[in-house]
Design a protein around this motif. Structure first.
Motif, short mmCIF file in Angstrom:
data_model
loop_
_atom_site.label_atom_id
_atom_site.label_comp_id
_atom_site.label_asym_id
_atom_site.label_seq_id
_atom_site.Cartn_x
_atom_site.Cartn_y
_atom_site.Cartn_z
N VAL A 21 -15.07 34.61 -4.03
CA VAL A 21 -15.31 34.00 -2.54
C VAL A 21 -15.34 35.45 -1.80
O VAL A 21 -14.55 36.26 -1.74
CB VAL A 21 -14.16 33.10 -2.18
N LEU A 45 -7.71 28.01 -1.25
CA LEU A 45 -8.74 28.67 -2.42
C LEU A 45 -8.22 29.66 -3.07
O LEU A 45 -8.59 29.95 -4.17
CB LEU A 45 -10.21 29.09 -1.83
N ASN A 48 -6.81 29.64 -7.00
CA ASN A 48 -7.88 29.38 -8.06
C ASN A 48 -9.03 30.31 -7.93
O ASN A 48 -10.04 30.48 -9.10
CB ASN A 48 -8.44 28.06 -8.24
N HIS A 49 -9.19 31.14 -7.13
CA HIS A 49 -10.55 31.74 -6.54
C HIS A 49 -10.26 33.22 -6.21
O HIS A 49 -9.10 33.37 -5.54
CB HIS A 49 -11.33 31.31 -5.87
N ALA A 271 -12.82 25.66 4.16
CA ALA A 271 -12.51 25.70 2.96
C ALA A 271 -12.63 24.59 1.86
O ALA A 271 -13.10 24.68 0.83
CB ALA A 271 -11.01 26.36 2.84
N GLN A 275 -14.81 24.20 -1.35
CA GLN A 275 -14.31 23.59 -2.57
C GLN A 275 -15.25 22.87 -3.40
O GLN A 275 -15.47 22.82 -4.53
CB GLN A 275 -12.92 22.72 -2.22
N LEU A 278 -18.06 25.06 -4.81
CA LEU A 278 -17.44 25.71 -6.05
C LEU A 278 -17.29 24.73 -7.16
O LEU A 278 -17.12 25.26 -8.39
CB LEU A 278 -16.09 26.23 -5.69
#
Length: 322
Positions: A21, A45, A48-49, A271, A275, A278
């Motif tokens: 990201v 985020l 997990n990212h 965000a 999500q 993603l």
């Protein structure tokens, strides 16, 4: 929003993987608006990212340096090859949007007062986001209840792309408008002396001043006017109450408060949209939305200085700071 809620079901079934990201900020990380939306994006985020940021710094560098800075950031984007890009505020969309077009990387903007169409991005399939609109009407409706004298307000903003777009989107070329019987005179200027003079003399013509941003002002000698210094002088010189459209102007020694927008809320909405992308939802299926939710935020010291009282109902919904 209904579409977003239905798309949100994809979050329950899409794969979980660590995406790259990249956030491109119009301003700089220390700017309160940026700090708030960065916090929101990280909360949603970050677990997990992998998140990284680049910033254009357009509150502090001169406009003739914008393009060179945008070109350097484009090379950074090409080197990093992120899975998704977030663009914070108008300057990021204006400067980076057309440059990113050939890369076809899914991108979510937020805090944007203009529209992608005016930045040459009409129908871009890789782009969606959150449009930001200062809460002009909601603010006036609120202040008409708070103030006993509420016929005339001065709206004071810097003459930045963000503020010009905000006013133009709401009122076109008008710089004097009427809302529920109250008159708003809108002044956009990048001249620090004029801005300070408008605050110091506002009591001659107005019942209150409502601030937009004031981060692109310069003095006559071309020296940069530090925003905190400007606000401190405004607070000292003002003889009428000061209010704000954005939450980061509500604090001790700044404004009394108001019904304000939050960078955190803009970042949180963006965000959530990110999500979905993603998780595999195509950007074209995530519609642009207008963020219209504000919150009551007041400074107790500012309320005391200008003898402001809130109704029991409003006070129960208000976030208070020192």
């Amino acid at each position: 929003m209904k579409t977003l809620l239905s798309l949100g079901l994809c979050l329950l079934c899409g794969p979980l993987w660590a995406g790259q990201v990249l956030i491109i900020e119009s301003y700089h990380p220390e700017y309160p608006w940026d700090a708030d939306y960065l916090r929101a994006i990280d909360e949603i985020l970050g677990a997990n990212h992998d998140i990284d940021s680049l910033y254009l710094d357009t509150k502090r560098i001169k406009p003739d340096a914008f393009d060179a800075k945008a070109d350097r950031l484009l090379e950074e984007v090409k080197a990093r090859q992120p899975d998704i890009i977030f663009l914070g505020d108008d300057n990021a969309l204006k400067l980076m949007g057309p440059r990113l077009d050939p890369l076809d990387i899914p991108t979510v903007f937020f805090g944007v007062n203009g529209h992608p169409d005016q930045y040459g991005l009409k129908g871009a399939p890789w782009l969606t986001g959150v449009l930001e609109r200062p809460l002009f009407r909601q603010t006036v409706r609120h202040l008409r209840k708070v103030l006993s004298s509420n016929d005339r307000f001065l709206v004071l903003m810097d003459d930045s792309p963000t503020m010009r777009n905000a006013v133009t989107e709401a009122w076109g070329e008008q710089r004097q408008v009427t809302i529920q019987g109250s008159t708003l005179d809108i002044l956009l200027t990048n001249e620090a002396e004029r801005w300070l003079g408008a605050v110091a003399t506002a009591h001659q013509d107005y019942d209150a001043v409502i601030f937009g941003t004031h981060h692109t002002l310069r003095y006559a000698d071309d020296g940069y006017a530090e925003p905190d210094d400007l606000m401190a002088r405004a607070y000292a010189d003002a003889q009428v109450p000061l209010f704000a459209f954005w939450d980061f102007f509500v604090a001790e020694g700044m404004t009394a408060g108001g019904y304000v927008l939050s960078g955190y809320d803009q970042g949180k909405t963006a965000a959530r949209m990110g999500q979905l992308i993603l998780r595999g939802v195509d950007a074209t299926s995530v519609p642009m939305i207008v963020g219209q939710t504000g919150q009551y935020r007041y400074s107790r010291s500012g309320m005391e200085r200008w003898d402001i009282e809130l109704s029991t109902l409003t006070a129960s919904q208000t976030m208070f700071v020192k």
